[in-house]
Design an enzyme around this catalytic site. Sequence first.
Site, mmCIF file in Angstrom:
data_model
loop_
_atom_site.group_PDB
_atom_site.id
_atom_site.type_symbol
_atom_site.label_atom_id
_atom_site.label_comp_id
_atom_site.label_asym_id
_atom_site.label_seq_id
_atom_site.Cartn_x
_atom_site.Cartn_y
_atom_site.Cartn_z
ATOM 1 N N HIS A 1 31.373 47.559 39.148
ATOM 2 C CA HIS A 1 30.166 46.997 38.531
ATOM 3 C C HIS A 1 28.923 47.779 38.945
ATOM 4 C CE1 HIS A 1 32.489 44.025 36.716
ATOM 5 N NE2 HIS A 1 32.324 43.003 37.531
ATOM 6 N N ASP B 1 34.708 45.255 41.173
ATOM 7 C CA ASP B 1 33.335 44.747 41.262
ATOM 8 C C ASP B 1 32.491 45.859 41.872
ATOM 9 O OD1 ASP B 1 31.030 42.998 41.517
ATOM 10 O OD2 ASP B 1 32.396 41.298 41.522
#
Length: 567
Positions: A346, A312
């Site tokens: 991300h 992430d």
Amino acid sequence: MKKIGFQLMTLGMAALLFVACGEKEGKTIVGLPSDETTDMYEGVEFDMPRVKETSFPDYQVSIADFGAVGDGILSNTTAFADAIEEVSKNGGGRVVVPRGMWLTGPIQFKSNINLHLEDGALLLFSKNFDEYPLVETSFEGLNTVRCMSPIYAVGVENIAITGNGTIDGNGDAWRYVKKGKMTSSQWKSLVKSGGVLNETEDIWFPSESSLSGFIATDNFNVPQTNDRQVLEGMKDFLRPVMVSIVKSKRILLDGPTFQNSPAWNIHPLMSEDVIIRNLNVRNPWYSQNGDGLDLESCKNVLIYNNTFDVGDDAICFKSGKNKDGRDRGMPTENVIVKNNIVYHGHGGFVVGSEMSGGVRNVHVSNCTFIGTDIGLRFKSTRGRGGVVENIHISNIDMINIPTDAINFNLFYGGNSPVLEDDQSAEDEARDETLVPVTEETPSFKNIHMKNIRVVASGVAANFQGLPEMNLQNVTLENAFLEAEKGIVAVDTDGLILKDVKVVPTKGSALTLYNSKNVEVKAFSYEMKEGKPIRVLGALTQKVKLQKDLEAKTELGKGIPDEAIIFE
């Protein structure tokens, strides 16, 4: 390539970086070499306080002295606790983890403890969820209850985790996994290993308890109940962050690899005087909520010479979510981020989306993002409130960014940048309805970027504010942006582009929509066809473009005659 080479060389030398030691009043000073200390504060654009450093008495014990066995099988929870207690009783010092595989339950820090992992030491946290009791904490920016973190420090002062060993959170035992994130053979192997599937058989859970929590929770993994009996029934779903450091002072993380966390990897919360350096932070790319570093409501922080490859966001700044964050009222502030490399994630450097307490006074420089979903990422949404301001970013290299190299999204709905099977672009669609400006309106302003280099990427930059609260005073200077698509700016006020070159493979180099007080200076581009500049939206005002762009600018319908100035 010279820049990337320099960054890699810097990281390669990190293992050789020594810990400055000296005797003062019987204490071994663990801190920065003086020349490196100076380097960290050079070029910072705001009044940055000196970060207070850790120091420990010249006293140490080995966990092996307390019966620990490094075979990866025997639990050493008691040995860790006893070693920490012994050092604490003696006024503090070093708890040494020798080479070996050391299985343990949660490790609870006391003040004045340096947990030191020698070369070859593997600290492996237990898969026995019963060892992790429920505790009150904050997750996803909300006040909630989670399982105790494998490394847990609350209200302590002067602590460190050092050395070249590895800390593994056994996160695969905790995390649910989406079928779309695995190959067919990986998925079959996972299902065969045990656990349970959801009704549609596209998400795997480690237990019925984990599945029940997922079904009952609809707010970013945070249950909407305080009923302890209900929470105990979904306990396996309440997976912890791996390193939780809460309301603490003088913290040093220097050297180890932190990997395979149940949820976020490293989470300093409401703490101050934090140094995070020379770390290798890793999570599988498929890991749900597999962030690298989430710095939340902290102040006076140095983050440098780290490598991230995670599931992430990599380096993420937060300050609480919605009312919980506003009530806390603690911004993340006075932070220097230098010389970091991010691979998968991300976002490379990220602010938000839980930023309701504000983020301010941040310097980010000399970082490289390689294959990161988004490079520089700013996200929030209506309802958050909070102010993000005085952010200075420079000397950033990005390559193979699949989506936006630079992204501001004030309509963030929780989606990954690369949409997953269960996500839709409609979830984050713009709503141009003007709503009243209240304490729930997020504000991003005074954010300055320079010396930015982007190649082989998706979108050069996407600046997207709110209709009722535009992005304010954002500058981009001395940038080379090679991407499939150019720059898009929507609802911005005070955007300045200076000495920017955009090389899109399709579409325009620059599109402005409903933006005002825009200045474009020394702008250049390479395009094969079409108009390089597009200005759209009836609310556009005071856009200054250089004279040589007049014949190359497409004006949309409804643009006021006086809105565009060529000079």
